[in-house]
Design a protein around this motif. Structure first.
Motif, PDB file in Angstrom:
ATOM      1  N   VAL A  10       0.860  -1.182   0.000  1.00 60.12           N
ATOM      2  CA  VAL A  10       0.000   0.000   0.000  1.00 60.12           C
ATOM      3  C   VAL A  10       0.895   1.230   0.000  1.00 60.12           C
ATOM      4  N   ASP A  11       0.655   2.147  -0.935  1.00 63.58           N
ATOM      5  CA  ASP A  11       1.409   3.396  -1.034  1.00 63.58           C
ATOM      6  C   ASP A  11       1.225   4.165   0.264  1.00 63.58           C
ATOM      7  N   ASP A  12       2.325   4.421   0.956  1.00 64.52           N
ATOM      8  CA  ASP A  12       2.259   5.105   2.251  1.00 64.52           C
ATOM      9  C   ASP A  12       1.845   6.566   2.132  1.00 64.52           C
ATOM     10  N   MET A  13       1.897   7.119   0.940  1.00 70.67           N
ATOM     11  CA  MET A  13       1.505   8.512   0.762  1.00 70.67           C
ATOM     12  C   MET A  13       0.035   8.657   0.387  1.00 70.67           C
ATOM     13  N   THR A  14      -0.464   7.758  -0.465  1.00 71.93           N
ATOM     14  CA  THR A  14      -1.822   7.934  -0.984  1.00 71.93           C
ATOM     15  C   THR A  14      -2.821   6.895  -0.490  1.00 71.93           C
ATOM     16  N   GLY A  15      -2.312   5.775   0.018  1.00 69.21           N
ATOM     17  CA  GLY A  15      -3.216   4.706   0.425  1.00 69.21           C
ATOM     18  C   GLY A  15      -3.602   3.789  -0.728  1.00 69.21           C
ATOM     19  N   GLY A  16      -3.177   4.121  -1.937  1.00 78.93           N
ATOM     20  CA  GLY A  16      -3.454   3.286  -3.107  1.00 78.93           C
ATOM     21  C   GLY A  16      -2.458   2.139  -3.200  1.00 78.93           C
ATOM     22  N   ALA A  18       0.809   0.142  -4.059  1.00 78.53           N
ATOM     23  CA  ALA A  18       2.230   0.488  -4.194  1.00 78.53           C
ATOM     24  C   ALA A  18       2.901  -0.516  -5.114  1.00 78.53           C
ATOM     25  N   ASP A  19       3.928  -0.061  -5.831  1.00 78.31           N
ATOM     26  CA  ASP A  19       4.663  -0.918  -6.750  1.00 78.31           C
ATOM     27  C   ASP A  19       6.022  -1.339  -6.224  1.00 78.31           C
ATOM     28  N   GLU A  20       6.562  -0.583  -5.271  1.00 74.74           N
ATOM     29  CA  GLU A  20       7.902  -0.887  -4.785  1.00 74.74           C
ATOM     30  C   GLU A  20       8.133  -0.323  -3.397  1.00 74.74           C
ATOM     31  N   THR A  21       9.152  -0.868  -2.746  1.00 72.84           N
ATOM     32  CA  THR A  21       9.603  -0.347  -1.463  1.00 72.84           C
ATOM     33  C   THR A  21      10.889   0.429  -1.731  1.00 72.84           C
ATOM     34  N   VAL A  22      10.924   1.678  -1.324  1.00 74.79           N
ATOM     35  CA  VAL A  22      12.097   2.534  -1.515  1.00 74.79           C
ATOM     36  C   VAL A  22      12.811   2.639  -0.168  1.00 74.79           C
ATOM     37  N   VAL A  23      14.101   2.346  -0.167  1.00 75.52           N
ATOM     38  CA  VAL A  23      14.918   2.443   1.040  1.00 75.52           C
ATOM     39  C   VAL A  23      15.845   3.637   0.861  1.00 75.52           C
ATOM     40  N   ALA A  29      19.372   7.672   9.943  1.00 75.38           N
ATOM     41  CA  ALA A  29      18.323   6.660   9.990  1.00 75.38           C
ATOM     42  C   ALA A  29      18.119   6.057   8.604  1.00 75.38           C
ATOM     43  N   VAL A  30      17.976   4.742   8.540  1.00 76.30           N
ATOM     44  CA  VAL A  30      17.650   4.070   7.292  1.00 76.30           C
ATOM     45  C   VAL A  30      16.135   3.895   7.279  1.00 76.30           C
ATOM     46  N   LEU A  31      15.501   4.434   6.240  1.00 76.16           N
ATOM     47  CA  LEU A  31      14.043   4.451   6.170  1.00 76.16           C
ATOM     48  C   LEU A  31      13.541   3.658   4.981  1.00 76.16           C
ATOM     49  N   GLU A  32      12.348   3.102   5.106  1.00 78.49           N
ATOM     50  CA  GLU A  32      11.685   2.392   4.013  1.00 78.49           C
ATOM     51  C   GLU A  32      10.304   2.986   3.835  1.00 78.49           C
ATOM     52  N   ILE A  33       9.872   3.055   2.593  1.00 74.60           N
ATOM     53  CA  ILE A  33       8.530   3.546   2.307  1.00 74.60           C
ATOM     54  C   ILE A  33       8.012   2.808   1.068  1.00 74.60           C
ATOM     55  N   GLU A  34       6.774   2.370   1.123  1.00 74.67           N
ATOM     56  CA  GLU A  34       6.151   1.730  -0.030  1.00 74.67           C
ATOM     57  C   GLU A  34       5.495   2.823  -0.863  1.00 74.67           C
ATOM     58  N   ALA A  40       7.419   7.025  -6.337  1.00 69.98           N
ATOM     59  CA  ALA A  40       8.834   6.671  -6.208  1.00 69.98           C
ATOM     60  C   ALA A  40       9.675   7.551  -7.129  1.00 69.98           C
ATOM     61  N   ARG A  41       9.213   7.764  -8.354  1.00 68.45           N
ATOM     62  CA  ARG A  41       9.922   8.632  -9.296  1.00 68.45           C
ATOM     63  C   ARG A  41       9.981  10.056  -8.757  1.00 68.45           C
ATOM     64  N   ALA A  42       8.851  10.536  -8.198  1.00 72.53           N
ATOM     65  CA  ALA A  42       8.815  11.898  -7.647  1.00 72.53           C
ATOM     66  C   ALA A  42       9.793  12.044  -6.481  1.00 72.53           C
ATOM     67  N   LEU A  43       9.881  11.022  -5.625  1.00 73.78           N
ATOM     68  CA  LEU A  43      10.824  11.070  -4.507  1.00 73.78           C
ATOM     69  C   LEU A  43      12.255  11.121  -5.033  1.00 73.78           C
ATOM     70  N   ARG A  44      12.573  10.263  -5.985  1.00 73.85           N
ATOM     71  CA  ARG A  44      13.931  10.245  -6.543  1.00 73.85           C
ATOM     72  C   ARG A  44      14.266  11.565  -7.232  1.00 73.85           C
ATOM     73  N   GLU A  45      13.322  12.129  -7.951  1.00 73.18           N
ATOM     74  CA  GLU A  45      13.564  13.410  -8.620  1.00 73.18           C
ATOM     75  C   GLU A  45      13.764  14.529  -7.604  1.00 73.18           C
TER      76      GLU A  45
END
Length: 157
Positions: A10-16, A18-23, A29-34, A40-45
């Motif tokens: 489940v996408d942790d931002m939208t509740g829809g 999710a396609d991947e877990t981003v670490v 701190a090492v963080l993970e987010i689905e 994920a592209r927006a976070l990386r950009e």
């Protein structure tokens, strides 16, 4: 009795969906987010300008990767190329009259001179031009050292 278990991300931002877990890491701190592919592209950009300007630090080894050595195997694959590049830079620097240590970081001035040399065809005139005259590269402290600004570069994969 056989069971089939389904894990749905489940996408942790939208509740829809999710396609991947981003670490990623921030402030130690090492963080993970689905996230969905778009998020994920927006976070990386959004992080890209900071990642480009950052340098790699020693990673903490925790969890399954630390026990299995998985990240060590991946990290060493890129390390070979880096070591070969640094050996080539050191050999060129010694041959060109620069004072360079056998180990440790290469100064930014040496790396810049090596890259400038690599950008032009090698001739005696080119080699002479790529060597600075009375700069801080041989025995004198560099202007960066005098100003307290770090002047070394380390390549990482």
């Amino acid at each position: 009795m056989a069971q089939i278990r389904t894990v749905r991300l489940v996408d942790d931002m939208t509740g829809g969906e999710a396609d991947e877990t981003v670490v990623f890491g921030l402030d130690g701190a090492v963080l993970e987010i689905e996230l969905s592919s778009g998020n994920a592209r927006a976070l990386r950009e959004a992080l890209a300008p900071f990642v480009v300007a950052a340098r790699r630090a020693g990673a903490r080894r925790t969890g399954r990767r630390a026990q299995s050595g998985g990240s060590r195997a991946r990290a060493s694959a890129g390390g070979v190329e880096i070591r070969e590049h640094n050996r080539a830079v050191r050999a060129w620097a010694r041959d060109s009259g620069f004072k360079v240590s056998a180990r440790g970081r290469l100064s930014a001035e040496i790396v810049a001179a090596y890259e400038a040399r690599a950008a032009e065809p090698e001739t005696k005139a080119t080699a002479a031009r790529s060597r600075p005259r009375k700069s801080g590269l041989r025995n004198e402290p560099s202007s960066a050292a005098q100003s307290g600004t770090p002047s070394s570069v380390q390549f990482s994969g």
